[in-house]
Every structure is written in structure tokens, then in C-alpha cells.
Motif scaffolding. Structure first.
Motif, PDB file in Angstrom:
ATOM      1  N   LEU A   1       0.813  -1.212   0.000  1.00 58.64           N
ATOM      2  CA  LEU A   1       0.000   0.000   0.000  1.00 58.64           C
ATOM      3  C   LEU A   1       0.853   1.272   0.000  1.00 58.64           C
ATOM      4  O   LEU A   1       0.404   2.328  -0.457  1.00 58.64           O
ATOM      5  CB  LEU A   1      -0.944   0.003   1.204  1.00 58.64           C
ATOM      6  N   LYS A   2       2.064   1.169   0.490  1.00 56.29           N
ATOM      7  CA  LYS A   2       2.961   2.328   0.450  1.00 56.29           C
ATOM      8  C   LYS A   2       3.430   2.623  -0.972  1.00 56.29           C
ATOM      9  O   LYS A   2       3.689   3.774  -1.319  1.00 56.29           O
ATOM     10  CB  LYS A   2       4.174   2.081   1.345  1.00 56.29           C
ATOM     11  N   GLU A   3       3.536   1.563  -1.790  1.00 56.46           N
ATOM     12  CA  GLU A   3       4.064   1.694  -3.153  1.00 56.46           C
ATOM     13  C   GLU A   3       2.966   1.856  -4.196  1.00 56.46           C
ATOM     14  O   GLU A   3       3.156   2.502  -5.220  1.00 56.46           O
ATOM     15  CB  GLU A   3       4.916   0.478  -3.510  1.00 56.46           C
ATOM     16  N   ASN A   4       1.805   1.234  -3.940  1.00 62.38           N
ATOM     17  CA  ASN A   4       0.730   1.222  -4.929  1.00 62.38           C
ATOM     18  C   ASN A   4      -0.164   2.445  -4.755  1.00 62.38           C
ATOM     19  O   ASN A   4      -0.630   2.725  -3.657  1.00 62.38           O
ATOM     20  CB  ASN A   4      -0.106  -0.061  -4.777  1.00 62.38           C
ATOM     21  N   HIS A   5      -0.422   3.144  -5.855  1.00 59.32           N
ATOM     22  CA  HIS A   5      -1.261   4.338  -5.788  1.00 59.32           C
ATOM     23  C   HIS A   5      -2.430   4.263  -6.769  1.00 59.32           C
ATOM     24  O   HIS A   5      -2.939   5.294  -7.224  1.00 59.32           O
ATOM     25  CB  HIS A   5      -0.412   5.586  -6.041  1.00 59.32           C
TER      26      HIS A   5
ATOM     27  N   LEU B   1      -6.582   4.345  -1.836  1.00 64.04           N
ATOM     28  CA  LEU B   1      -7.511   3.367  -1.266  1.00 64.04           C
ATOM     29  C   LEU B   1      -8.741   4.057  -0.696  1.00 64.04           C
ATOM     30  O   LEU B   1      -8.636   4.974   0.120  1.00 64.04           O
ATOM     31  CB  LEU B   1      -6.818   2.552  -0.171  1.00 64.04           C
ATOM     32  N   ARG B   2      -9.915   3.600  -1.130  1.00 61.32           N
ATOM     33  CA  ARG B   2     -11.171   4.169  -0.655  1.00 61.32           C
ATOM     34  C   ARG B   2     -12.012   3.173   0.142  1.00 61.32           C
ATOM     35  O   ARG B   2     -12.865   3.576   0.924  1.00 61.32           O
ATOM     36  CB  ARG B   2     -12.000   4.709  -1.837  1.00 61.32           C
TER      37      ARG B   2
ATOM     38  N   THR C   1      -7.292  11.354   3.761  1.00 62.18           N
ATOM     39  CA  THR C   1      -8.441  12.031   3.142  1.00 62.18           C
ATOM     40  C   THR C   1      -9.048  11.240   1.992  1.00 62.18           C
ATOM     41  O   THR C   1      -9.858  11.774   1.233  1.00 62.18           O
ATOM     42  CB  THR C   1      -8.007  13.411   2.604  1.00 62.18           C
ATOM     43  N   THR C   2      -8.666   9.965   1.851  1.00 58.80           N
ATOM     44  CA  THR C   2      -9.171   9.175   0.723  1.00 58.80           C
ATOM     45  C   THR C   2     -10.099   8.038   1.149  1.00 58.80           C
ATOM     46  O   THR C   2     -11.030   7.701   0.418  1.00 58.80           O
ATOM     47  CB  THR C   2      -8.011   8.585  -0.099  1.00 58.80           C
TER      48      THR C   2
ATOM     49  N   SER D   1       0.885   2.426   6.618  1.00 60.52           N
ATOM     50  CA  SER D   1       0.965   2.544   5.158  1.00 60.52           C
ATOM     51  C   SER D   1      -0.040   3.554   4.620  1.00 60.52           C
ATOM     52  O   SER D   1       0.178   4.167   3.571  1.00 60.52           O
ATOM     53  CB  SER D   1       0.732   1.182   4.502  1.00 60.52           C
ATOM     54  N   LEU D   2      -1.140   3.741   5.340  1.00 61.36           N
ATOM     55  CA  LEU D   2      -2.187   4.649   4.867  1.00 61.36           C
ATOM     56  C   LEU D   2      -1.816   6.118   5.029  1.00 61.36           C
ATOM     57  O   LEU D   2      -2.509   6.993   4.510  1.00 61.36           O
ATOM     58  CB  LEU D   2      -3.508   4.351   5.586  1.00 61.36           C
ATOM     59  N   TYR D   3      -0.732   6.392   5.734  1.00 66.13           N
ATOM     60  CA  TYR D   3      -0.228   7.760   5.760  1.00 66.13           C
ATOM     61  C   TYR D   3       0.319   8.153   4.388  1.00 66.13           C
ATOM     62  O   TYR D   3       0.298   9.324   4.003  1.00 66.13           O
ATOM     63  CB  TYR D   3       0.882   7.907   6.799  1.00 66.13           C
TER      64      TYR D   3
END
Length: 400
Positions: free
Chosen positions: A251-255, A285-286, A311-312, A278-280
Motif C-alpha cells: 500500500l505504500k508503493e501502490n497508488h 484506497l477508498r 483524506t481518501t 501505510s495509509l499515511y
């Protein structure tokens, strides 16, 4: 996007009982180059001829469905989803077998009108998976394929995954409930390193192993096409939460990933902290499903903290954990004072009592973005119904 026995969606008053979908896409019309699709012969007639040629008994259920599609094509419709689901009928139906799926695949090979195929809850097995793989190689209009619960094993999973190496049209594949196991999962993970058109992949309840879940995490650090992936209920052993750690790194790498399903994934407090950290960094991700895990109020602290700045995220499913009053109050503090992006939250069956439930309700007085909270299965005691909190129902879209 994905197979779940319950699915929550922002903007809806109740969780859907339909799969991940829960979210079946509406196929777009596929037109031949230069105009409308070329006319095709009657599917019903084609089916009858192939059954006679191969000495196969005619399946009356399949014949009835094909008659209906013929009528839709005559009316000029395109982008049709052929629905041959074996589980959603008021009367028993003769389910499609692998041999009949061969006939079905021959009918669909060059049909430009049909963009979706739903054959869930049938009996196509690895035999049908072979023909499904051939269909994916030859049919260039199919964008949605639902094969869930069809007794497909590791070999069938391998065939379908390898067919997607060259397929460039399929957008959404559902394999839920087919025991492709770790072996088949590895082939799907390898496919994601090659395929650049698939957007949603559902492998929930497929008995994936630790190795294949880690392989998916690795593949998704590079794949920038997948928007949703369901990895519910893998078969994991050990206490180190390796798979959760790897998914957190991903999740840190995938956008690009929008939906991640990790129900029954043995996520604990330390694993939730990995995901929260990772969500920082993740800005795509929604929808996050971490239901049916082993999360307590200690783990919620890290999630509540990241929600202050994230915020996502729009939907979080925490159902069937154990966050209790302490976790509910921690979430309510963040939702009341900081977060303005979350639209739906499920805390179903989390051992929350009146104090925690009232705290969540009060947060919605200041948070006008959060429109749905699901709270049934908790402990509705006297504190839940005291006069000062009676008005909470006007803010909550819930079923108690």
C-alpha cells in the motif's frame, strides 16, 4: 467490488447481501470497427445444433436463457451480460457442466453483443475452466466473467491465469469459492505482472496460502491497473502476520488500488498498525475490509490516528472484531474532530455497549460526511436509550 456475504457501500442505507460486488459492472457495448456489430445467427439454434453434433443432452435452463438473449439482440441491444447463475432461481435448474460450457464457449467466441458472462454456482470444474481459458483467448468483447463457486481447482486456476497473459479486454474476474489454493494463486499473482487490462480480481475463499498472498503483494507494487482485489480467507499459519506486513508495504508503493478486501485474514493489532502506517502514504484506497479478524481497541488507536490525516478512505468494514467501548470512543473522537472523508463505517458485532454506541452517534452531529454506520450485533443496554441520545437515529442510517 467483491464477494462478501455482506457489503457496505457509501450512500446506501443497508449492507448489500450480494457479492463484491456486490458490484457487478455494467458492460459497455462493444461495436465492430466502423459501426454496429455484424449480425449473428440465433444463439438458440446454434446451441441446438452443437448439442446434436456432440450428442449432448439439451439443458432446458440454458436454452431458456439463450432464447431471451436472442430476443434482446433482435431489439438491437448490445453490451449484454449472459446470466446463467445456478443459484438465484425460484425453481431448481439444471446446472451447467464443463461439457456444456464447451458448447457455451463456442457460441460466444465470435458474438460481439455479449460483454458479460455470469456462470456462478454451476458445475463447470477444471474441464469448464479449460474452455473458459480458450474463450478468454478468442473472445474480444468479454469484459466481465463470473466463475465463482464452480469446483475449479489449482489446475483450472492455472489455465485461466495463463489465458490472461494475452487477454487485453477482460476487466473483472470473479473466482470466489473455487479452491485454486496456493498453487493456483501463484499463477494469478504471476499474471498480474504481465496483464495490464484487468481492473478487479476476486479470489476470496479460494484457499490461498501465505506464499501466494505475499506474491500478490509483490505484484501489486508494480501493477498499476488493478483497482480492486479480494483476498478474503486465505489459509495462513503462524503468528507473525507476514501477509499483512507485505500488504502494508504494498500500500505504500501502490497508488492505484481503490478496494482491498482482507476479511478473515487473521489481522491482529500489530498487523493493523502496519496497515495504518501505510495509509499515511497511500492516496488511492477508498474501501478497506478488515472484518472478521482479531482486532481489539488497542489496534484501533493506530487506525484512528491515521484517519486524522487520511483524506481518501470512504468505507471501512470492521465488523466482527472486538473494539469494545474504548475503540468506539477513540474512533468517534477522530470522526467528530478531524476526519471528513469517511462515508460509511461498519462496527457490527464488536462488543460495543451503550456508551460507545452513543459516542459514535454524537460524532455525527459535527461530522456531516459520515452518512452510514452499521451497529447491529452489539450490546444495546440502558445507556443506549437515555433521553439525551434518543435523537441519534436522525443522524444514523442503521439497522438495529
Amino acid at each position: 467490488m467483491w464477494h462478501k456475504e455482506k457489503t457496505i457501500r457509501a450512500g446506501s442505507s443497508l449492507p448489500s447481501q450480494a457479492p463484491m460486488t456486490s458490484r457487478t459492472p455494467t458492460p459497455v457495448g462493444a461495436e465492430a470497427v466502423g459501426g454496429a456489430p455484424e449480425p449473428v445467427g440465433s444463439l438458440q439454434k446454434h446451441y441446438n445444433n452443437l448439442c446434436m453434433e456432440k450428442s449432448q443432452k439439451i439443458n432446458p435452463f440454458l436454452l431458456h436463457i439463450l432464447q431471451g438473449v436472442d430476443e434482446e439482440i433482435k431489439r438491437g441491444l448490445t453490451g449484454i451480460t449472459l446470466n446463467i447463475a445456478g443459484n438465484n432461481h425460484s425453481v431448481p435448474v439444471e446446472r451447467v457442466t464443463g461439457e456444456h460450457f464447451w458448447i457455451l464457449s463456442k457460441i460466444l467466441e465470435k458474438n460481439p453483443y455479449i460483454n458479460g458472462l455470469d456462470v456462478r454456482y454451476n458445475l463447470i470444474s477444471d474441464v469448464g475452466a479449460y474452455y473458459a481459458a480458450r474463450l478468454l483467448q478468442k473472445q474480444h468483447s468479454l469484459i466481465y466473467l463470473n466463475l465463482m463457486f464452480n469446483d475449479i481447482g489449482p489446475k483450472g486456476g492455472e489455465l485461466i491465469a495463463k489465458a490472461l497473459h494475452t487477454n487485453t479486454t477482460l476487466k473483472y474476474l470473479r473466482m470466489t469459492g473455487n479452491k485454486v489454493e496456493n498453487e493456483g494463486g501463484m499463477f494469478f499473482a504471476a499474471m498480474l505482472q504481465i496483464n495490464s487490462s484487468l481492473e478487479k480480481l476476486d479470489l476470496g475463499d479460494c484457499d490461498l496460502g501465505m506464499q501466494s498472498v505475499i506474491a500478490f503483494s509483490t505484484a501489486l507494487t508494480q501493477n498499476q491497473t488493478i483497482k480492486g482485489i479480494n483476498l478474503n480467507r486465505p489459509i495462513l499459519y503462524g503468528e507473525q502476520e507476514e501477509s499483512t506486513v507485505h500488504l502494508g508495504h504494498m500500500l505504500k508503493e501502490n497508488h492505484c488500488l481503490v478496494e482491498l478486501y482482507m476479511s478473515k485474514h487473521d489481522v491482529r493489532n500489530s498487523g493493523l498498525k502496519q496497515l495504518s502506517d501505510s495509509l499515511y502514504l497511500n492516496k488511492s484506497l477508498r474501501y478497506l475490509d478488515i472484518s472478521c479478524n482479531k482486532i481489539t481497541h488497542d489496534g484501533i488507536i493506530s487506525l484512528a490516528d491515521v484517519l486524522k490525516s487520511n483524506t481518501t478512505l470512504e468505507v471501512i468494514d470492521l465488523s466482527f472484531n472486538r473494539i469494545e467501548n474504548v475503540g468506539a470512543k477513540k474512533l468517534s473522537e477522530t470522526l467528530a474532530s478531524h476526519n471528513r472523508s469517511l462515508k460509511a463505517l461498519s462496527v457490527v458485532s464488536n462488543s460495543i455497549e451503550g456508551e460507545g454506541l452513543v459516542a459514535l452517534s454524537q460524532s455525527m452531529k459535527t461530522n456531516t460526511t459520515l452518512s452510514n454506520i452499521y451497529i447491529w450485533g452489539n450490546k444495546f443496554d440502558e445507556a443506549t436509550c437515555v433521553p439525551k441520545s434518543v435523537d441519534w437515529l436522525q443522524w444514523l442510517h442503521i439497522v438495529v
